[in-house]
Design an enzyme around this catalytic site. Structure first.
Site, PDB file in Angstrom:
ATOM      1  N   ALA A  66       7.314  16.030  43.509  1.00 41.79           N
ATOM      2  CA  ALA A  66       7.360  15.709  42.087  1.00 41.79           C
ATOM      3  C   ALA A  66       8.111  14.387  41.935  1.00 41.79           C
ATOM      4  O   ALA A  66       8.851  13.992  42.829  1.00 41.79           O
ATOM      5  CB  ALA A  66       8.079  16.824  41.343  1.00 41.79           C
ATOM      6  N   GLY A 105       6.560  19.179  45.858  1.00 44.96           N
ATOM      7  CA  GLY A 105       5.338  19.297  45.069  1.00 44.96           C
ATOM      8  C   GLY A 105       4.117  18.798  45.821  1.00 44.96           C
ATOM      9  O   GLY A 105       2.995  19.243  45.553  1.00 44.96           O
ATOM     10  N   GLU A 108       3.116  21.644  47.879  1.00 44.72           N
ATOM     11  CA  GLU A 108       2.623  22.672  46.948  1.00 44.72           C
ATOM     12  C   GLU A 108       1.194  22.347  46.497  1.00 44.72           C
ATOM     13  O   GLU A 108       0.350  23.226  46.360  1.00 44.72           O
ATOM     14  CB  GLU A 108       3.576  22.787  45.753  1.00 44.72           C
ATOM     15  N   GLU A 128      13.170  20.757  48.322  1.00 46.23           N
ATOM     16  CA  GLU A 128      13.786  20.827  46.987  1.00 46.23           C
ATOM     17  C   GLU A 128      15.235  21.295  47.012  1.00 46.23           C
ATOM     18  O   GLU A 128      16.051  20.865  46.197  1.00 46.23           O
ATOM     19  CB  GLU A 128      12.969  21.760  46.082  1.00 46.23           C
TER      20      GLU A 128
HETATM   21  C1  3H9 Z   1       9.754  18.625  43.727  1.00 43.50           C
HETATM   22  O1  3H9 Z   1       8.763  18.319  44.308  1.00 43.50           O
HETATM   23  C2  3H9 Z   1       9.810  19.746  42.719  1.00 43.50           C
HETATM   24  C3  3H9 Z   1       8.585  20.633  42.733  1.00 43.50           C
HETATM   25  O2  3H9 Z   1       8.739  21.644  43.685  1.00 43.50           O
HETATM   26  C4  3H9 Z   1       8.403  21.355  41.418  1.00 43.50           C
HETATM   27  C5  3H9 Z   1       8.054  20.545  40.243  1.00 43.50           C
HETATM   28  C6  3H9 Z   1       7.688  21.384  39.063  1.00 43.50           C
HETATM   29  N1  3H9 Z   1      10.407  10.901  43.160  1.00 43.50           N
HETATM   30  O3  3H9 Z   1      13.448   7.437  50.659  1.00 43.50           O
HETATM   31  P1  3H9 Z   1      12.792   6.097  50.562  1.00 43.50           P
HETATM   32  C7  3H9 Z   1      11.590   6.683  45.823  1.00 43.50           C
HETATM   33  S1  3H9 Z   1      11.196  17.801  43.950  1.00 43.50           S
HETATM   34  C8  3H9 Z   1      10.736   9.683  42.729  1.00 43.50           C
HETATM   35  O4  3H9 Z   1      13.658   4.904  50.588  1.00 43.50           O
HETATM   36  P2  3H9 Z   1      11.509   6.528  53.104  1.00 43.50           P
HETATM   37  C9  3H9 Z   1      12.965   6.376  46.350  1.00 43.50           C
HETATM   38  O5  3H9 Z   1      13.933   6.559  45.353  1.00 43.50           O
HETATM   39  C10 3H9 Z   1      10.798  16.531  45.089  1.00 43.50           C
HETATM   40  N2  3H9 Z   1      11.055   8.665  43.543  1.00 43.50           N
HETATM   41  O6  3H9 Z   1      11.618   5.921  51.633  1.00 43.50           O
HETATM   42  C11 3H9 Z   1      12.829   4.948  46.773  1.00 43.50           C
HETATM   43  O7  3H9 Z   1      12.931   4.146  45.608  1.00 43.50           O
HETATM   44  P3  3H9 Z   1      13.567   2.679  45.681  1.00 43.50           P
HETATM   45  C12 3H9 Z   1      10.691  17.021  46.472  1.00 43.50           C
HETATM   46  C13 3H9 Z   1      11.029   8.899  44.851  1.00 43.50           C
HETATM   47  O8  3H9 Z   1      10.273   5.988  53.668  1.00 43.50           O
HETATM   48  C14 3H9 Z   1      11.378   4.872  47.272  1.00 43.50           C
HETATM   49  O9  3H9 Z   1      10.721   5.998  46.683  1.00 43.50           O
HETATM   50  N3  3H9 Z   1      10.507  15.900  47.373  1.00 43.50           N
HETATM   51  C15 3H9 Z   1      10.680  10.148  45.368  1.00 43.50           C
HETATM   52  O10 3H9 Z   1      12.785   6.351  53.826  1.00 43.50           O
HETATM   53  C16 3H9 Z   1      11.252   4.965  48.762  1.00 43.50           C
HETATM   54  O11 3H9 Z   1      11.949   6.111  49.211  1.00 43.50           O
HETATM   55  C17 3H9 Z   1      11.538  15.289  47.966  1.00 43.50           C
HETATM   56  O12 3H9 Z   1      12.663  15.680  47.806  1.00 43.50           O
HETATM   57  C18 3H9 Z   1      10.366  11.182  44.461  1.00 43.50           C
HETATM   58  N4  3H9 Z   1      10.014  12.410  44.884  1.00 43.50           N
HETATM   59  O13 3H9 Z   1      11.362   8.088  52.912  1.00 43.50           O
HETATM   60  C19 3H9 Z   1      11.194  14.118  48.836  1.00 43.50           C
HETATM   61  N5  3H9 Z   1      10.739  10.094  46.714  1.00 43.50           N
HETATM   62  O14 3H9 Z   1      12.729   1.927  46.658  1.00 43.50           O
HETATM   63  C20 3H9 Z   1      12.058  12.959  48.499  1.00 43.50           C
HETATM   64  C21 3H9 Z   1      11.087   8.846  47.028  1.00 43.50           C
HETATM   65  O15 3H9 Z   1      13.522   2.204  44.282  1.00 43.50           O
HETATM   66  N6  3H9 Z   1      11.732  11.755  49.228  1.00 43.50           N
HETATM   67  N7  3H9 Z   1      11.259   8.112  45.905  1.00 43.50           N
HETATM   68  O16 3H9 Z   1      14.972   2.907  46.185  1.00 43.50           O
HETATM   69  C22 3H9 Z   1      12.022  11.571  50.529  1.00 43.50           C
HETATM   70  O17 3H9 Z   1      12.526  12.444  51.213  1.00 43.50           O
HETATM   71  C23 3H9 Z   1      11.750  10.216  51.107  1.00 43.50           C
HETATM   72  O18 3H9 Z   1      11.629   9.332  50.040  1.00 43.50           O
HETATM   73  C24 3H9 Z   1      10.468  10.100  51.956  1.00 43.50           C
HETATM   74  C25 3H9 Z   1      10.230   8.616  52.315  1.00 43.50           C
HETATM   75  C26 3H9 Z   1      10.660  10.918  53.245  1.00 43.50           C
HETATM   76  C27 3H9 Z   1       9.277  10.593  51.222  1.00 43.50           C
END
Ligand code: 3H9
Length: 687
Positions: A66, A105, A108, A128
């Site tokens: 998400a 998400g 999911e 999450e």
């Molecule tokens: C969820 O899914 C809830 C659902 O179950 C239910 C809903 C109803 N959203 O980490 P990076 C941005 S909760 C918004 O440096 P990498 C991040 O801030 C979500 N922004 O890259 C950064 O911005 P900036 C569950 C996001 O290659 C840029 O993207 N998912 C999100 O080192 C690059 O990110 C997670 O918890 C996001 N979801 O790693 C996964 N994700 O460049 C969270 C990233 O402006 N994300 N951004 O600083 C990660 O673990 C890592 O970002 C990922 C890539 C492994 C994907």
């Protein structure tokens, strides 16, 4: 290619409709992406020539979850649930093609598809819990149906993603395809599904794996009580998985929603989401843009083979860099290298490193008794005794030895980097790299920028932090930098509180219950009470001095503030209590009963106030950087977001009023910082 909207395309490739999501950087499920998927699904379903639908992502990854930045804002566009329901209920097979990471998400969404294919390097998971949440779009109900409750408990409360191969073994993905041929292999898979008229596999309808022993959940809670201490999200995750096992699917979904909303609206998730963005902000430096040239660092020199120097060396060796450690005496050098080898061998014994890797790492290490062997290093880190004169001498000598352009760093935890830099003719190459003990374990690195440190040196230091797996926080020169400067406030108050009426174990209990790994007195006992103490200058003027004089120097001597048994279990000590009571009487202090609330506020509010001063003086770039220091260097509970975020969440007005009250009662140590006052009056926060 038909653009359904700016972030979603739909094309037909023969009988397969291909929906491509293209929302950089990580295809987070923003309102635009959800709308686009829904519209594309509508069109693909209406297209009678499309027999199956492929969901694939452009860019570096499948959907990473998400859109976290939308949490807490008014909802817009279709919800993720609507999108997911539409996919699962589709009368044509929908296939997810996964590369990069399918997280939260994103997974999911994939679990709602009827089939999942992935490249070998892909990873899938439900992280999450790390944001203080639970998978709120069916993850807690579908994953247990696919992999069983036990595995789901581990994956959902742990939050770590698993590689495609493991996901295949668990039944999370149906097939692993070629690393470089995801699209064509997924299309072939889809055609096969159509040709063979394969069934629409809906995870919601599975039930075989749900049969679970009655005590699985109770046992899991018990086994993980320590790990989950203080956190709300893991318990809600467990409850939601319990619901998957005990309730029909739709009721389980309703329960998941309830438990998700409880977390989403709570303070812990707000704190953990703050930390998520803070950890990414921390790398950005206002006047040192990303494209600042970096200096090549291939060979590292470390001066001092003690605990700190050895730990620091391990970081670089682990990252594959050659390291030379210099000591003054052969025994010290040998001992230091021996400790490093022992550490690696211990890791190997636990099965986390092969003996071959141990030898490989030791092979990258060399020792020397001669500073001039550092002449060709690209980076030299000094980790000698914390004494300005010694450090200045070392830097003066280094200046004459080390090649021009190399970075000269000090691991000092308090001292003035500018004064150290002035001992060289190249202050622009000097920087502080303050590692935290144990240096091979702790994630924090304070990068101390001197008045003259050149921008490429700053940029290189931050890059090195990343390279060795640390979180680098840029700080300015001041006594103790960010972390220890704030810590000093807490230590002073803790010391006063025990004379005024509390006991060390009262202070420790309050801070432990707040979520810190241990309180200040337990920490002192662990570190050793005699750090910086000497018998010659000791004047029996504090409990610590008196304890040291009695050779109660902490855990290592079996006694300090606490008494310890042979297993190092701490017990409140009657001796310490008497020392404190006698000293208070001697100083004319009338002891009083001190509430837990006062202990907490006296310890934490002066820290927050000091944080405000640090910001005011520009010694940290932003409040969230201070939070990152405290979470990664001192064990501040991540679910309280760091001291500055914590202050925001209780309200700066509340903190200010209390500081003023304490200032009136206890004096100038509590004088509110100008910035704190200004923000509080304007009803603003630090973040
Ligand atoms: C969820 O899914 C809830 C659902 O179950 C239910 C809903 C109803 N959203 O980490 P990076 C941005 S909760 C918004 O440096 P990498 C991040 O801030 C979500 N922004 O890259 C950064 O911005 P900036 C569950 C996001 O290659 C840029 O993207 N998912 C999100 O080192 C690059 O990110 C997670 O918890 C996001 N979801 O790693 C996964 N994700 O460049 C969270 C990233 O402006 N994300 N951004 O600083 C990660 O673990 C890592 O970002 C990922 C890539 C492994 C994907």
């Amino acid at each position: 290619m038909t653009a359904v909207n700016p972030v979603v395309d739909l094309v037909r490739d023969g009988e397969i409709a291909v929906i491509t999501l293209n929302s950089p950087p990580v295809n987070a499920l923003s309102s635009a992406l959800r709308s686009g998927i829904k519209l594309a699904m509508d069109q693909a379903l209406a297209d009678t020539d499309a027999k199956a639908i492929l969901l694939i992502c452009a860019g570096r990854t499948f959907v990473a979850g998400a859109d976290i930045s939308e949490f807490g804002k008014p909802p817009s566009g279709p919800s993720l649930h609507e999108v997911i329901d539409q996919i699962e209920a589709a009368p044509k097979p929908v296939i997810a093609a996964i590369h990069g990471t399918a997280l939260g998400g994103g997974l999911e969404l994939a679990l709602a598809c009827h089939y999942r294919v992935a490249v070998p390097s892909a990873k899938v998971g439900l992280p999450e819990v790390k944001l203080g949440l639970l998978p709120g779009a069916g993850g807690t109900q579908r994953l247990p149906r696919l992999v069983g409750a036990e595995k789901a408990l581990e994956m959902i409360t742990g939050g770590d993603p698993i590689p495609a191969k493991a996901a295949l073994a668990l039944g999370c993905v149906d097939v692993v395809v070629g690393e470089d041929s995801l699209r064509s292999d997924a299309l072939a898979f889809a055609r096969d599904v159509v040709a063979q008229n394969k069934p629409l596999k809906k995870v919601r309808d599975l039930s075989d794996k749900l049969k679970t022993a009655a005590d699985v959940f109770a046992n899991f809670r018990k086994a993980n009580a320590r790990r989950f201490r203080g956190f709300q999200a893991p318990e809600n995750c467990i409850k939601a998985i319990e619901a998957a096992v005990t309730l029909p699917f739709d009721q389980g979904m309703a329960r998941e929603r309830e438990l998700f909303m409880e977390l989403l609206q709570g303070n812990q998730s707000a704190s953990q989401r703050h930390v998520f963005f803070a950890e990414r902000q921390v790398w950005k430096i206002a006047d040192v843009p990303d494209d600042t040239p970096k200096l090549p660092v291939k060979k590292v020199g470390i001066i001092g083979a003690g605990t700190m120097g050895g730990g620091i060396a391990m970081n670089f060796v682990n990252a594959g860099l050659a390291v030379t450690i210099v000591e003054t005496k052969a025994e010290a050098l040998e001992r230091g290298l021996g400790v490093i080898r022992k550490n690696y061998e211990a890791t190997a014994k636990k099965g986390r490193l092969t003996m071959e890797a141990v030898e490989q790492r030791m092979g990258l290490l060399s020792g020397s008794l001669d500073l001039s062997s550092l002449s060709d290093c690209d980076l030299v880190i000094e980790a000698v005794f914390e004494n300005m004169e010694i450090k200045k001498q070392v830097f003066g000598r280094l200046d004459n030895i080390v090649k021009p352009g190399a970075i000269l760093a000090s691991n000092t935890s308090y001292l003035d980097i500018d004064e150290i830099a002035a001992a060289t003719n190249r202050p622009e190459s000097v920087i502080g790299l303050h590692f935290f003990s144990p240096a091979n374990v702790m994630r924090l690195l304070e990068v101390v920028r001197g008045a003259k440190t050149a921008k490429p040196v700053v940029a290189t230091a931050m890059q090195i932090a990343k390279q060795i797996g640390k979180i680098g926080v840029l700080v300015g020169v001041c006594h103790g930098f960010v972390g220890n400067r704030m810590l000093a406030q807490r230590q002073r108050e803790a010391g006063k509180l025990i004379l005024e009426g509390a006991m060390p174990w009262d202070v420790d209990r309050v801070l432990y219950d707040f979520g810190m790994p241990m309180g200040p007195f337990a920490m002192s006992d662990l570190a050793g009470l005699d750090i910086g103490w000497s018998r010659e200058t000791s004047k029996s003027s504090t409990p610590r001095e008196m304890l040291c004089e009695m050779d109660r120097r902490g855990q290592k001597t079996g006694a300090g503030f606490y008494d310890y048994d042979e297993n190092r279990n701490a017990k409140p000590s009657a001796i310490t209590e008497k020392i404190i009571l006698d000293l208070a009487a001697k100083q004319g202090i009338t002891r009083r009963s001190i509430s837990d609330q006062e202990i907490l506020e006296r310890c934490l509010y002066p820290m927050i106030n000091e944080g405000a001063k640090i910001l005011e003086e520009g010694k940290a770039q932003r409040a969230s950087d201070i939070d990152i220091v405290w979470i990664n260097g001192y064990g501040w509970p991540v679910y309280r977001g760091g001291p500055m975020f914590y202050a925001d969440s209780i309200g700066l007005g509340v903190v200010l009023a209390k500081l003023k009250e304490f200032e009136a009662k206890f004096g100038a140590d509590f004088k509110p910082a100008g910035l704190l006052e200004k923000l509080a009056v304007a009803s603003k926060g630090f973040n």
